[in-house]
Design a protein around this motif. Sequence first.
Motif, PDB file in Angstrom:
ATOM      1  N   UNK A 136       0.693  -0.920  -0.077  1.00  0.00           N
ATOM      2  CA  UNK A 136      -0.089  -0.106  -0.110  1.00  0.00           C
ATOM      3  C   UNK A 136       0.915   1.090  -0.020  1.00  0.00           C
ATOM      4  N   UNK A 137       0.151   2.335   0.181  1.00  0.00           N
ATOM      5  CA  UNK A 137       1.091   3.660   0.172  1.00  0.00           C
ATOM      6  C   UNK A 137       1.058   4.197   1.563  1.00  0.00           C
ATOM      7  N   UNK A 138       2.216   4.779   1.998  1.00  0.00           N
ATOM      8  CA  UNK A 138       2.319   5.275   3.078  1.00  0.00           C
ATOM      9  C   UNK A 138       3.454   6.123   3.274  1.00  0.00           C
ATOM     10  N   UNK A 139       3.661   7.098   4.143  1.00  0.00           N
ATOM     11  CA  UNK A 139       4.874   7.914   4.287  1.00  0.00           C
ATOM     12  C   UNK A 139       5.447   7.589   5.639  1.00  0.00           C
ATOM     13  N   UNK A 179       6.122  -8.877   2.147  1.00  0.00           N
ATOM     14  CA  UNK A 179       6.226 -10.376   2.583  1.00  0.00           C
ATOM     15  C   UNK A 179       5.833 -10.753   3.931  1.00  0.00           C
ATOM     16  N   UNK A 180       6.295  -9.948   4.829  1.00  0.00           N
ATOM     17  CA  UNK A 180       6.227 -10.155   6.215  1.00  0.00           C
ATOM     18  C   UNK A 180       4.697  -9.962   6.580  1.00  0.00           C
ATOM     19  N   UNK A 181       4.044  -8.985   6.008  1.00  0.00           N
ATOM     20  CA  UNK A 181       2.549  -8.723   6.325  1.00  0.00           C
ATOM     21  C   UNK A 181       1.826  -9.702   5.519  1.00  0.00           C
ATOM     22  N   UNK A 187      -1.240 -16.473   8.034  1.00  0.00           N
ATOM     23  CA  UNK A 187      -1.373 -17.186   9.565  1.00  0.00           C
ATOM     24  C   UNK A 187      -2.707 -16.943  10.182  1.00  0.00           C
ATOM     25  N   UNK A 188      -3.015 -15.849  10.283  1.00  0.00           N
ATOM     26  CA  UNK A 188      -4.011 -15.358  10.938  1.00  0.00           C
ATOM     27  C   UNK A 188      -5.621 -16.056  10.203  1.00  0.00           C
ATOM     28  N   UNK A 189      -5.466 -16.060   8.887  1.00  0.00           N
ATOM     29  CA  UNK A 189      -6.443 -16.388   8.149  1.00  0.00           C
ATOM     30  C   UNK A 189      -6.637 -18.198   8.213  1.00  0.00           C
ATOM     31  N   UNK A 190      -5.617 -18.644   8.345  1.00  0.00           N
ATOM     32  CA  UNK A 190      -5.393 -20.023   8.424  1.00  0.00           C
ATOM     33  C   UNK A 190      -6.021 -20.622   9.928  1.00  0.00           C
ATOM     34  N   UNK A 213      -7.544 -13.637   0.706  1.00  0.00           N
ATOM     35  CA  UNK A 213      -7.285 -12.316   0.167  1.00  0.00           C
ATOM     36  C   UNK A 213      -6.700 -11.290   1.302  1.00  0.00           C
ATOM     37  N   UNK A 214      -5.625 -10.584   0.722  1.00  0.00           N
ATOM     38  CA  UNK A 214      -5.031  -9.833   1.770  1.00  0.00           C
ATOM     39  C   UNK A 214      -5.961  -8.808   1.918  1.00  0.00           C
TER      40      UNK A 214
END
Length: 283
Positions: A136-139, A179-181, A187-190, A213-214
């Motif tokens: 995503x976008x962030x600063x 990749x970490x997120x 893992x939470x979804x599973x 889905x992310x």
Amino acid sequence: PEVQEVVDELAQEQKRTTLLDKIEQQLAGKPRCSRLLFGFSVPDDRRVHAQVDEEFEAWRETQERQAEDLTGLLVFSAQGAAHFLEGPTELLFAALRFFNSLSKDSEAPAAPRPALVGHIRVFHFTELRGVRTSLQWTSLAHGGKPMGGQQPQLDETSCPELTFRVYQKFLFLCLKVKEELQREAAAKFAKMHARDEPEEGEEGEEEEEPAFEMPIVETASLQKSYKKVSDTLPTVDEIAGLLGKSAADYLFSVDDFEKVFIAPFQLVLHSELLWPMPPALSY
């Protein structure tokens, strides 16, 4: 007797395979994006940084659904800022024009404001990338400090090397956070959709497993993830080096970039310049 027609295979017209055909086959049906990396001078003031964020977020909301396709990272440092963006080419061009508008005083009668950023330089631009590295976008505010001393003078060899090093650091940083997120979300979804195994002798009902889905990551969580790996950010001196005077001759300004990549160009084939043929020479 019937005369058999002889077919010469070499005389048959066959469609020639071109490099463009092969490239189209490789790209057909596959997601792709463009990448843009540029920098600008900006005061080392959190209020100004926050205002730049607000202006850009407001602009993204006006882009309808296309804003979701615009991802990347904006890094504010003590010596300037570097902005890495990924998305459709035309949307990247529009974002660059918007930041260029921030470098000028706003004359809007409803909300006049002074220029928020200084001169803008385009460091890197590439198209048709098959992997999007940012989620995503962030600063983010750079926590580093300049090393001090005289700023190194860049030349035609060192400037491209420094530019690619900064670009590469943004790629690795964004990909590592993405990749970490994704791993944490998967893992939470599973865990949430884990099914109890049927006891012995019982037949479990076959259910179709839901697709993963992310989810959208909150801005605070995304920034926290970037801060964990902030040691891989481009250094303050690297960003300052690309914004220094010695790099001005080797990097695009917004106007130069627009002339080369955005503005329509006139194409004249060399064959068109050879007709009509010049008259024969007479001695």
